[in-house]
Design a protein around this motif. Structure first.
Motif, short mmCIF file in Angstrom:
data_model
loop_
_atom_site.label_atom_id
_atom_site.label_comp_id
_atom_site.label_asym_id
_atom_site.label_seq_id
_atom_site.Cartn_x
_atom_site.Cartn_y
_atom_site.Cartn_z
N TYR A 99 41.51 42.34 43.58
CA TYR A 99 42.42 41.14 42.80
C TYR A 99 43.89 41.78 42.79
O TYR A 99 44.65 40.69 42.84
CB TYR A 99 41.68 41.04 41.32
N GLN A 102 45.05 41.62 46.76
CA GLN A 102 44.40 40.34 47.55
C GLN A 102 44.81 40.45 49.07
O GLN A 102 45.40 39.79 49.74
CB GLN A 102 45.91 39.41 47.00
N ALA A 105 43.85 36.92 51.02
CA ALA A 105 44.49 35.97 50.58
C ALA A 105 45.57 35.39 51.82
O ALA A 105 45.98 36.24 52.45
CB ALA A 105 45.68 36.38 49.34
N THR A 227 43.37 48.76 50.92
CA THR A 227 42.89 48.56 49.51
C THR A 227 41.71 49.42 49.34
O THR A 227 41.77 50.00 48.26
CB THR A 227 42.61 47.36 49.60
N GLN A 320 37.90 35.55 49.23
CA GLN A 320 39.46 35.31 49.22
C GLN A 320 39.95 34.59 50.71
O GLN A 320 40.70 33.69 50.73
CB GLN A 320 40.27 36.34 49.05
#
Length: 437
Positions: A99, A102, A105, A227, A320
């Motif tokens: 989150y 992202q 995204a 990530t 996402q």
């Protein structure tokens, strides 16, 4: 000159060189590197060959030698509670990381346009996973049959039963216990011989990975990989580090103590390749054999924290990338399912990917076809999963042993504070000295 030769002969240095060389060969000579895959597969297969007898001998002799059998139930309940807590934290860390950063995204992927070629090998095993099936799978078809499968839990199950049986026999069971003690020494000696091939296995496995998938393939999904590594790093150095400080020892010193094992795992992406060696090294830290023999093998099936981080992170990445918004209820449901699927996939090849496929198959909120986004880079993320899980299980074993007064603190600090031994011979001298004291 002498010190330089000691460093060159050390397993740590040899595996480190093998990892670097494997990456270079895989990048510049991809086709030849792909052909080296059997080297890594053969090494892992050799180690797995010894895992069952090592676990069996360690647990049986450990339980039979425990003076207070009533503490076993407390040990198991405390261990499972810690594993459950660490898994929940891992899932939440993966969720928060995805989150905040992202990684998916802006990709705007249409799931219907994704190729599902190659997913069958993961979705088919995932369809067979379930809570009942998982616990039934713990019970082997026959007593001897537990040793024929490449899985720890059936061996753990019969070893606990055998340990209690030998303990209840008293003096009548002593001849069998002495035999298993001797067999344990033989098994560990064989394993020590096999570990000499660790550099060869690490070289072949990493050369194949880089040659097959190519370092350049990381570009498009580099943010996802970054990530995951950030999330795993946070879990290890913040969460596990805090637990270690509370227990009174240094995480960094423990990681340094097990540095050779971490390098082997980095090269092979398999925590099983170092399980027998971890059992011996944790016992050398002053932890009682019975506690190490129960907690560490159980952690290999019930404490896959690297996989847990990957599950929540990868699932939300797919959501996402495909512009799918999940409600809080859907997210909580997904995490609850992941608590089970992360355990159910233990012992399955590509366990992290299979567990993810199992989760997506059940919840239906995220398309299973989205797994196609991860196939090309999953192998590069498996190292982070394996290293994180190994660190977590090592910490859990020491912490549980300390909490049960089953770890000699002076020995623990003496071994962790000692300078890294340059050769295996020196390391085993330290081990024998610690046993005598």
């Amino acid at each position: 000159m002498g010190d330089a030769m000691k460093v060159v002969k050390s397993l740590y240095f040899q595996v480190l060189c093998a990892v670097i060389l494997g990456s270079v060969v895989g990048h510049f000579w991809a086709q030849q590197a792909i052909a080296l895959k059997p080297l890594g597969d053969a090494f892992i297969k050799l180690i797995k060959m010894m895992t069952a007898p090592v676990v069996f001998c360690t647990i049986v002799t450990g339980i039979a030698g425990m003076s207070d059998k009533r503490s076993l139930a407390r040990l198991l309940s405390k261990t499972m509670l810690l594993f459950f807590g660490l898994t929940v934290i891992s899932l939440l860390i993966g969720l928060v990381a995805v989150y905040l950063l992202q990684p998916g995204a802006g990709m705007n992927i249409d799931p219907s346009q994704l190729s599902t070629k190659g997913l069958a090998q993961y979705t088919e095993p995932a369809a067979k996973l379930g809570v009942v099936e998982f616990f039934m799978h713990i019970i082997p078809e026959t007593y001897i049959g537990a040793f024929s499968k490449e899985e720890v839990l059936p061996v753990l199950f019969i070893a606990v039963l055998t340990g209690f049986a030998l303990s209840s026999l008293g003096e009548r069971g002593k001849p069998m216990l002495d035999l298993l003690e001797s067999a344990s020494q033989v098994v560990f000696k064989i394993f020590a011989y096999l570990m000499r091939f660790a550099p060869v296995g690490a070289f072949g496995a990493l050369a194949f990975t880089v040659g097959q998938y190519g370092i350049t393939s990381l570009g498009s999904l580099a943010k996802l990989i970054m990530t995951l590594y950030i999330a795993c790093g946070f879990f290890v150095f913040v969460v596990l580090g805090s637990i270690c400080r509370a227990a009174g020892f240094s995480l960094w010193k423990l990681l340094r103590y097990c540095r050779e094992e971490f390098l082997v795992v980095l090269g092979t992406s398999s925590t099983e390749s170092v399980m027998p060696r971890m059992l011996e090294k944790l016992e050398a830290l002053g932890c009682k054999k019975g506690f190490v023999g129960l907690v560490l093998p159980a952690g290999y099936s019930f404490n896959l924290d690297g996989t847990a981080i990957y599950l929540s992170l990868a699932a939300m990445f797919i959501a996402q990338a495909c512009n799918i918004e999940l409600s809080l209820t859907q997210i909580i449901t997904m995490l609850a399912i992941m608590l089970l699927s992360s355990k159910g996939a233990a012992g399955v090849t590509g366990s992290g990917f299979v567990a993810l496929a199992s989760t997506l198959t059940v919840i239906h909120d995220i398309p299973v076809a989205g797994l196609a986004l991860l196939i090309g880079v999953d192998r590069f993320m498996s190292e982070a999963r394996a290293l994180t899980s190994l660190a977590s299980n090592a910490v859990a074993t020491v912490v549980i042993s300390l909490s049960e007064n089953a770890c000699h603190r002076e020995t623990l600090h003496r071994m962790l504070d000692a300078k890294p031994s340059a050769t295996q011979a020196e390391a085993w001298d330290d081990l024998e000295a610690s046993k005598r004291t």
